[in-house]
Design a protein around this motif. Structure first.
Motif, PDB file in Angstrom:
ATOM      1  N   ASP A 130      35.910  44.738  33.374  1.00  0.00           N
ATOM      2  CA  ASP A 130      36.764  43.633  32.251  1.00  0.00           C
ATOM      3  C   ASP A 130      36.206  43.966  31.307  1.00  0.00           C
ATOM      4  N   ALA A 131      36.987  43.376  30.181  1.00  0.00           N
ATOM      5  CA  ALA A 131      36.454  44.053  28.834  1.00  0.00           C
ATOM      6  C   ALA A 131      36.483  42.419  27.802  1.00  0.00           C
ATOM      7  N   GLY A 132      36.647  41.722  29.110  1.00  0.00           N
ATOM      8  CA  GLY A 132      36.136  39.738  28.459  1.00  0.00           C
ATOM      9  C   GLY A 132      37.181  39.285  27.895  1.00  0.00           C
ATOM     10  N   ALA A 133      38.362  39.296  27.812  1.00  0.00           N
ATOM     11  CA  ALA A 133      38.922  38.868  27.469  1.00  0.00           C
ATOM     12  C   ALA A 133      39.775  37.225  27.475  1.00  0.00           C
ATOM     13  N   GLY A 134      40.194  37.878  28.771  1.00  0.00           N
ATOM     14  CA  GLY A 134      40.859  37.098  29.115  1.00  0.00           C
ATOM     15  C   GLY A 134      40.158  36.501  31.411  1.00  0.00           C
ATOM     16  N   PHE A 135      40.228  35.588  31.634  1.00  0.00           N
ATOM     17  CA  PHE A 135      39.687  35.351  33.394  1.00  0.00           C
ATOM     18  C   PHE A 135      39.791  36.790  33.607  1.00  0.00           C
ATOM     19  N   ALA A 136      38.546  37.051  34.474  1.00  0.00           N
ATOM     20  CA  ALA A 136      38.639  38.024  35.458  1.00  0.00           C
ATOM     21  C   ALA A 136      37.337  37.686  36.223  1.00  0.00           C
ATOM     22  N   PHE A 137      37.342  38.221  38.084  1.00  0.00           N
ATOM     23  CA  PHE A 137      36.480  37.902  38.933  1.00  0.00           C
ATOM     24  C   PHE A 137      35.224  38.221  37.836  1.00  0.00           C
ATOM     25  N   ASP A 138      34.371  37.436  38.586  1.00  0.00           N
ATOM     26  CA  ASP A 138      32.354  37.924  38.039  1.00  0.00           C
ATOM     27  C   ASP A 138      32.320  39.722  38.788  1.00  0.00           C
ATOM     28  N   HIS A 139      32.967  40.063  39.523  1.00  0.00           N
ATOM     29  CA  HIS A 139      32.712  41.569  40.305  1.00  0.00           C
ATOM     30  C   HIS A 139      33.451  42.516  39.610  1.00  0.00           C
ATOM     31  N   GLU A 140      34.616  41.986  38.414  1.00  0.00           N
ATOM     32  CA  GLU A 140      35.160  43.314  37.661  1.00  0.00           C
ATOM     33  C   GLU A 140      34.363  43.479  35.881  1.00  0.00           C
ATOM     34  N   ARG A 141      32.757  43.152  36.480  1.00  0.00           N
ATOM     35  CA  ARG A 141      32.176  42.988  35.156  1.00  0.00           C
ATOM     36  C   ARG A 141      30.948  43.342  35.655  1.00  0.00           C
ATOM     37  N   PRO A 142      30.033  44.099  34.625  1.00  0.00           N
ATOM     38  CA  PRO A 142      30.477  44.341  33.625  1.00  0.00           C
ATOM     39  C   PRO A 142      30.570  45.221  32.870  1.00  0.00           C
ATOM     40  N   ARG A 143      31.302  45.737  32.533  1.00  0.00           N
ATOM     41  CA  ARG A 143      32.672  46.177  31.840  1.00  0.00           C
ATOM     42  C   ARG A 143      31.038  47.395  31.523  1.00  0.00           C
ATOM     43  N   PRO A 157      28.216  46.154  44.075  1.00  0.00           N
ATOM     44  CA  PRO A 157      28.324  45.750  42.387  1.00  0.00           C
ATOM     45  C   PRO A 157      28.454  47.112  41.128  1.00  0.00           C
ATOM     46  N   TYR A 158      29.068  46.545  40.264  1.00  0.00           N
ATOM     47  CA  TYR A 158      28.434  47.733  38.942  1.00  0.00           C
ATOM     48  C   TYR A 158      27.850  47.609  38.542  1.00  0.00           C
ATOM     49  N   PRO A 159      27.517  48.329  37.674  1.00  0.00           N
ATOM     50  CA  PRO A 159      26.373  48.992  37.150  1.00  0.00           C
ATOM     51  C   PRO A 159      25.468  47.561  36.312  1.00  0.00           C
ATOM     52  N   GLY A 160      24.474  46.541  36.728  1.00  0.00           N
ATOM     53  CA  GLY A 160      24.117  45.349  35.777  1.00  0.00           C
ATOM     54  C   GLY A 160      24.344  43.630  36.327  1.00  0.00           C
ATOM     55  N   TYR A 161      24.764  44.401  37.861  1.00  0.00           N
ATOM     56  CA  TYR A 161      25.949  42.729  37.851  1.00  0.00           C
ATOM     57  C   TYR A 161      24.987  42.560  38.956  1.00  0.00           C
ATOM     58  N   ARG A 162      25.080  40.205  38.097  1.00  0.00           N
ATOM     59  CA  ARG A 162      24.710  39.617  38.636  1.00  0.00           C
ATOM     60  C   ARG A 162      25.276  38.383  38.839  1.00  0.00           C
ATOM     61  N   ALA A 163      25.717  38.564  40.402  1.00  0.00           N
ATOM     62  CA  ALA A 163      25.910  37.675  41.494  1.00  0.00           C
ATOM     63  C   ALA A 163      25.707  36.097  40.207  1.00  0.00           C
ATOM     64  N   ALA A 217      24.816  32.191  39.902  1.00  0.00           N
ATOM     65  CA  ALA A 217      23.683  31.050  40.253  1.00  0.00           C
ATOM     66  C   ALA A 217      24.775  30.414  41.050  1.00  0.00           C
ATOM     67  N   GLY A 218      23.859  29.384  42.094  1.00  0.00           N
ATOM     68  CA  GLY A 218      24.802  28.540  42.596  1.00  0.00           C
ATOM     69  C   GLY A 218      25.745  29.374  44.131  1.00  0.00           C
ATOM     70  N   ALA A 219      26.457  28.482  44.699  1.00  0.00           N
ATOM     71  CA  ALA A 219      27.485  28.222  46.072  1.00  0.00           C
ATOM     72  C   ALA A 219      28.615  29.233  45.030  1.00  0.00           C
ATOM     73  N   LEU A 220      29.273  29.087  44.600  1.00  0.00           N
ATOM     74  CA  LEU A 220      29.970  29.782  43.833  1.00  0.00           C
ATOM     75  C   LEU A 220      29.615  31.184  43.707  1.00  0.00           C
ATOM     76  N   GLY A 221      27.892  31.612  42.757  1.00  0.00           N
ATOM     77  CA  GLY A 221      27.319  33.132  43.381  1.00  0.00           C
ATOM     78  C   GLY A 221      27.868  34.323  44.346  1.00  0.00           C
ATOM     79  N   GLU A 222      28.263  33.424  45.821  1.00  0.00           N
ATOM     80  CA  GLU A 222      28.382  33.411  47.428  1.00  0.00           C
ATOM     81  C   GLU A 222      30.172  33.729  47.056  1.00  0.00           C
ATOM     82  N   TYR A 223      30.327  33.412  46.037  1.00  0.00           N
ATOM     83  CA  TYR A 223      32.379  33.889  46.250  1.00  0.00           C
ATOM     84  C   TYR A 223      32.518  35.414  46.240  1.00  0.00           C
TER      85      TYR A 223
END
Ligand SMILES: [Fe+2]
Length: 386
Positions: free
Chosen positions: A179-192, A324-330, A332-338
């Motif tokens: 994801d290039a970052g303009a609208g909503f995307a889930f965390d695992h679609e990033r980083p580009r 995970p994509y290179p550089g992915y970090r879940a 912090a907190g409970a939503l990191g479990e998503y």
């Protein structure tokens, strides 16, 4: 704008349940599939837990509901067994609707003060459960000898023949996906990030039921040389002889749909195969499955008009493990479990299906399921090396 989106998304879930009888809301036909009532409660619990409860002075609607409606968030506390959701005849469907109305009123009266990013995540989450509600319901209804119709006119067979299967050549080289970052995307679609493609070919359309039937007729389910070792073991243990919902009757193959049981059409896009079946079919066809990078590059290419059925038909198994994509970090907190904690033993699917809410998916969207899963609207797009 956010309030309108909230109302619209919440109402869409209720609309999906409108054709259901009360009894239909409670059945759980297998551990993977949840009752409709649970989806209604869990999506509400998500907003109460991750949006409303972050505010000072919040009082839960019923403190016991967290145990029932927490899906998998270890950080949030204890929860009931996933495969026992169908045993909960209480709270009643009416009580779960009251829970929804209560949470909706609290969200809408204070929406400007709430965390907008988590609200938007909650709406995307609710859309995911709208699709699961349908696929889980389909499985439950398929187990009923009366073959109930959820709604007439759904999953109708196409008229005429499928267009000829062609392959388009795709260049290799260094590309960017994510994801290039303009609208909503889930965390695992990033980083580009950059990734390397070798020259390849992609099928212009999805595999049809008729094409898959040729694999069956050629002994596809009896030839271990076509299958991965894990796939052959899964096929043997489960006794697979055809895709889920296919049934051989005296007048040919039938399939079960949300519109009821009907004859299978050779022209319709194949559905309800596992990754293992998709992989075996591709091998039999002298091809392979696309990688998620090949798929995304094609889907986000302005010149990809030659590829049809990218979205809104079938989720398409890719050859890519869900990692995970290179550089992915879940987060912090409970939503990191998503998403992050599921990055093992699952495969990525791309596109979207007839059960996906309109506007939910995008070229960078990553769906994922274990390789033996068959109850989602999963199909096959072939690829090949150039
Ligand atoms: Fe969920």
């Amino acid at each position: 704008v956010l309030a309108d989106r909230y109302r619209h998304t919440r109402a869409a879930t209720l609309a999906l349940c409108a054709p259901l009888a009360v009894e239909d809301h409670v059945v759980q036909s297998m551990p993977d599939a949840s009752p409709a009532k649970w989806h209604l409660g869990h999506t509400t619990w998500f907003f109460e837990t991750f949006v409303l409860s972050r505010r000072a002075g919040h009082r839960p609607f019923d403190p016991r509901l967290g145990f029932l409606f927490n899906s998998y968030y270890e950080a949030v506390g204890a929860r009931g067994a996933r495969d026992a959701r169908g045993l909960c005849s209480r709270p009643t469907v009416d009580e779960v609707h009251a829970y929804r109305r209560h949470v909706d009123a609290r969200v809408l009266e204070s929406i400007d003060a709430l965390d907008a990013a988590v609200l938007v995540l909650g709406l995307a989450h609710e859309e995911q459960h709208q699709e699961l509600l349908l696929t889980d319901l389909k499985h439950a209804l398929s187990c009923n000898p009366l073959e109930p119709v959820y709604r007439a006119g759904l999953e109708v067979a196409p008229e005429g023949d499928a267009p000829p299967l062609r392959f388009v050549e795709r260049r290799g080289g260094l590309v960017e996906i994510g994801d290039a970052g303009a609208g909503f995307a889930f965390d695992h679609e990033r980083p580009r990030h950059r990734t390397f493609l070798t020259p390849h070919r992609l099928a212009t359309r999805l595999v049809t039921a008729g094409e898959y039937q040729a694999f069956l007729d050629d002994g596809g389910y009896r030839r271990p040389e076509l299958w991965l070792s894990d796939g052959w073991a899964a096929r043997t243990a489960a006794g697979w002889q055809a895709p889920l919902y296919w049934a051989r009757r005296s007048d040919g193959w039938w399939t079960f749909t949300l519109g009821g049981a009907r004859r299978l059409s050779p022209a319709e896009p194949l559905a309800h195969v596992s990754y293992y079946e998709a992989d075996a079919y591709a091998r039999w066809a002298g091809a392979r499955l696309p990688t998620e990078a090949e798929w995304e590059c094609a889907a986000s290419d302005g010149n990809c008009g030659t590829l049809s059925q990218l979205f809104g038909v079938r989720w398409q198994w890719t050859a890519s493990p869900y990692v995970p994509y290179p550089g992915y970090r879940a987060p912090a907190g409970a939503l990191g479990e998503y998403n992050g904690k599921f990055m093992c033993n699952q495969m990525v699917l791309r596109g979207s299906s007839t059960a996906t809410p309109p506007g939910h998916a995008r070229p960078s969207y990553r769906n994922f399921f274990p390789p033996a899963a068959r109850w989602q609207m999963t199909g096959i797009r072939l690829a090949a090396d150039a």
